[in-house]
Design a protein around this motif. Structure first.
Motif, PDB file in Angstrom:
ATOM      1  N   ASP A  37      -9.459 -95.835 -91.670  1.00 27.05           N
ATOM      2  CA  ASP A  37      -9.419 -97.089 -92.316  1.00 27.05           C
ATOM      3  C   ASP A  37     -10.781 -97.663 -92.236  1.00 27.05           C
ATOM      4  OD1 ASP A  37      -6.561 -97.326 -92.867  1.00 27.05           O
ATOM      5  OD2 ASP A  37      -6.117 -97.845 -90.890  1.00 27.05           O
ATOM      6  N   ALA A  38     -11.044 -98.884 -93.128  1.00 23.90           N
ATOM      7  CA  ALA A  38     -12.251 -99.474 -93.110  1.00 23.90           C
ATOM      8  C   ALA A  38     -12.287-100.416 -92.108  1.00 23.90           C
ATOM      9  CB  ALA A  38     -12.654-100.052 -94.631  1.00 23.90           C
ATOM     10  N   TYR A  39     -13.397-100.657 -91.474  1.00 23.86           N
ATOM     11  CA  TYR A  39     -13.750-101.509 -90.285  1.00 23.86           C
ATOM     12  C   TYR A  39     -15.166-102.152 -90.824  1.00 23.86           C
ATOM     13  CZ  TYR A  39     -16.130 -97.672 -87.998  1.00 23.86           C
ATOM     14  OH  TYR A  39     -16.818 -96.655 -87.584  1.00 23.86           O
TER      15      TYR A  39
ATOM     16  N   VAL B 264     -11.018 -96.380-101.344  1.00 21.35           N
ATOM     17  CA  VAL B 264     -11.760 -95.229-100.638  1.00 21.35           C
ATOM     18  C   VAL B 264     -11.011 -94.117-100.164  1.00 21.35           C
ATOM     19  CG1 VAL B 264     -13.269 -94.740 -98.487  1.00 21.35           C
ATOM     20  CG2 VAL B 264     -13.107 -97.161 -99.220  1.00 21.35           C
ATOM     21  N   ARG B 265     -11.637 -93.167-100.355  1.00 22.24           N
ATOM     22  CA  ARG B 265     -10.958 -91.448 -99.731  1.00 22.24           C
ATOM     23  C   ARG B 265     -11.808 -90.875 -99.254  1.00 22.24           C
ATOM     24  NH1 ARG B 265      -7.256 -88.558-104.178  1.00 22.24           N
ATOM     25  NH2 ARG B 265      -9.259 -88.777-105.687  1.00 22.24           N
TER      26      ARG B 265
ATOM     27  N   GLY C   5      -8.750 -86.914 -98.632  1.00 23.53           N
ATOM     28  CA  GLY C   5      -7.966 -87.408 -97.858  1.00 23.53           C
ATOM     29  C   GLY C   5      -7.001 -88.547 -98.648  1.00 23.53           C
ATOM     30  N   ASN C   6      -6.306 -89.183 -97.639  1.00 23.38           N
ATOM     31  CA  ASN C   6      -5.501 -90.477 -98.171  1.00 23.38           C
ATOM     32  C   ASN C   6      -6.250 -91.408 -98.415  1.00 23.38           C
ATOM     33  OD1 ASN C   6      -5.744 -90.186 -95.143  1.00 23.38           O
ATOM     34  ND2 ASN C   6      -5.040 -92.387 -95.278  1.00 23.38           N
ATOM     35  N   GLN C   7      -5.764 -92.233 -99.510  1.00 22.25           N
ATOM     36  CA  GLN C   7      -6.370 -93.577 -99.896  1.00 22.25           C
ATOM     37  C   GLN C   7      -6.233 -94.906 -98.968  1.00 22.25           C
ATOM     38  OE1 GLN C   7      -6.745 -94.608-104.155  1.00 22.25           O
ATOM     39  NE2 GLN C   7      -5.199 -96.045-103.688  1.00 22.25           N
ATOM     40  N   VAL C   8      -7.222 -95.405 -98.951  1.00 30.23           N
ATOM     41  CA  VAL C   8      -7.265 -96.800 -97.876  1.00 30.23           C
ATOM     42  C   VAL C   8      -7.935 -97.635 -98.937  1.00 30.23           C
ATOM     43  CG1 VAL C   8      -7.179 -95.527 -95.499  1.00 30.23           C
ATOM     44  CG2 VAL C   8      -9.408 -96.287 -96.671  1.00 30.23           C
TER      45      VAL C   8
END
Length: 169
Positions: free
Chosen positions: A41-43, A108-109, A121-124
């Motif tokens: 996850d983005a932070y 983002v992936r 990877g999974n998309q966030v």
């Protein structure tokens, strides 16, 4: 007895001739496939940047040659969009995403490439914050072309400007 021996030899030859001792069978049962990974996850999201990354759980049986994240304002970003490059190998990594626009939703992936191809990877998703609003709190005239201390229309001046933040950052 002799006929029985010849028949069993002939049957053994036929049996061995029918066996496939190739990569997919007895001699080499190691198969290779795309890497398996997840996206972080983005932070640390600002108006112009964020951090994401990924974890590569499996290299697919062949070394990871490139890894990073890809992002876009459209869903399902690929390595044809904006990317980071974060080395090689399995494990966890962080990617600094920069040059973003304020108040914009990004997808983002994580990606990883091996000799088979590129896996994602999974998309966030995340939305950048608003750009900070800046205003003047005061200014000081350092130089004016007439040296009279008065700023006249069309005159070149050098100012020292003090800014204040009028919004959120």
């Amino acid at each position: 007895m002799r006929y029985l021996y010849i028949i069993s030899m002939f049957a053994s030859i036929l049996l061995l001739a029918g066996c496939d001792l190739t990569r997919d069978n007895i001699l080499d049962d190691k198969s290779i496939y795309l890497p398996k990974l997840t996206t972080t996850d983005a932070y640390s999201i600002t108006a112009f940047s964020a951090i994401s990354g990924g974890t590569i759980n499996s290299d697919g049986g062949t070394p990871i040659t490139t890894r990073g994240v890809c992002w876009s304002t459209s869903s399902s970003p690929t390595i044809g969009d904006s990317i980071t490059i974060n080395g090689e190998g399995i494990g966890k990594y962080a990617s600094s995403i920069s040059n973003l626009n304020p108040n914009t939703k990004y997808y983002v992936r994580a990606y990883a490439t091996n000799s088979v191809g590129t896996a994602y990877g999974n998309q966030v998703s995340f939305t950048t914050s608003s750009a900070p609003m800046m205003g003047f709190s005061k200014y000081t005239v350092l130089d004016d072309s007439n040296d009279d201390g008065i700023i006249n229309k069309g005159e070149a001046v050098t100012l020292k400007v003090y800014l204040k933040n009028n919004g959120t950052s």
